[in-house]
Design a protein around this motif. Sequence first.
Motif, PDB file in Angstrom:
ATOM      1  N   ILE A  54       0.838  -1.204   0.000  1.00 26.30           N
ATOM      2  CA  ILE A  54       0.000   0.000   0.000  1.00 26.30           C
ATOM      3  C   ILE A  54       0.873   1.255   0.000  1.00 26.30           C
ATOM      4  O   ILE A  54       0.618   2.212  -0.731  1.00 26.30           O
ATOM      5  N   ILE A  55       1.928   1.236   0.800  1.00 28.77           N
ATOM      6  CA  ILE A  55       2.828   2.389   0.877  1.00 28.77           C
ATOM      7  C   ILE A  55       3.517   2.624  -0.457  1.00 28.77           C
ATOM      8  O   ILE A  55       3.623   3.766  -0.930  1.00 28.77           O
ATOM      9  N   VAL A  56       3.974   1.561  -1.102  1.00 28.81           N
ATOM     10  CA  VAL A  56       4.641   1.695  -2.407  1.00 28.81           C
ATOM     11  C   VAL A  56       3.673   2.255  -3.443  1.00 28.81           C
ATOM     12  O   VAL A  56       4.019   3.173  -4.202  1.00 28.81           O
ATOM     13  N   ILE A  57       2.457   1.739  -3.473  1.00 30.56           N
ATOM     14  CA  ILE A  57       1.466   2.215  -4.439  1.00 30.56           C
ATOM     15  C   ILE A  57       1.128   3.680  -4.194  1.00 30.56           C
ATOM     16  O   ILE A  57       1.078   4.488  -5.131  1.00 30.56           O
ATOM     17  N   ARG A  58       0.920   4.061  -2.929  1.00 30.42           N
ATOM     18  CA  ARG A  58       0.592   5.458  -2.628  1.00 30.42           C
ATOM     19  C   ARG A  58       1.739   6.393  -2.970  1.00 30.42           C
ATOM     20  O   ARG A  58       1.528   7.499  -3.456  1.00 30.42           O
ATOM     21  N   THR A  59       2.974   5.947  -2.714  1.00 29.20           N
ATOM     22  CA  THR A  59       4.135   6.767  -3.061  1.00 29.20           C
ATOM     23  C   THR A  59       4.226   6.954  -4.564  1.00 29.20           C
ATOM     24  O   THR A  59       4.448   8.066  -5.054  1.00 29.20           O
ATOM     25  N   VAL A  63       3.936  10.598  -6.484  1.00 26.18           N
ATOM     26  CA  VAL A  63       4.980  11.128  -7.369  1.00 26.18           C
ATOM     27  C   VAL A  63       4.427  11.326  -8.774  1.00 26.18           C
ATOM     28  O   VAL A  63       4.713  12.330  -9.436  1.00 26.18           O
ATOM     29  N   SER A  64       3.613  10.381  -9.246  1.00 24.99           N
ATOM     30  CA  SER A  64       3.018  10.508 -10.579  1.00 24.99           C
ATOM     31  C   SER A  64       2.140  11.747 -10.677  1.00 24.99           C
ATOM     32  O   SER A  64       2.187  12.476 -11.665  1.00 24.99           O
TER      33      SER A  64
END
Length: 86
Positions: A54-59, A63-64
Amino acid sequence: MEEFFSDLLHLKTPGIEAAGMLVILVGVVLAAADIIDTVAIEPSLESVALLAGIIVIRTFLSVSLEVEIEGHWPWRRGKERKAEPS
């Protein structure tokens, strides 16, 4: 009759704003509850891995969006301002 509709139109903006704030608040509470439920209720390696995902996806999404809105990478922000003529 015109005054009634005029008053009604003046009341609609705060009403729509309040409804929008309520939707955002409910979304934040439910999302935070879901994330807390992922790790706090049943701490396991799988739940920690899910939280990391979840953290990777939100990050990535953050950024996107930053690149989409600003037109450059977040770490290029200072260099872009220096390159612009005053």
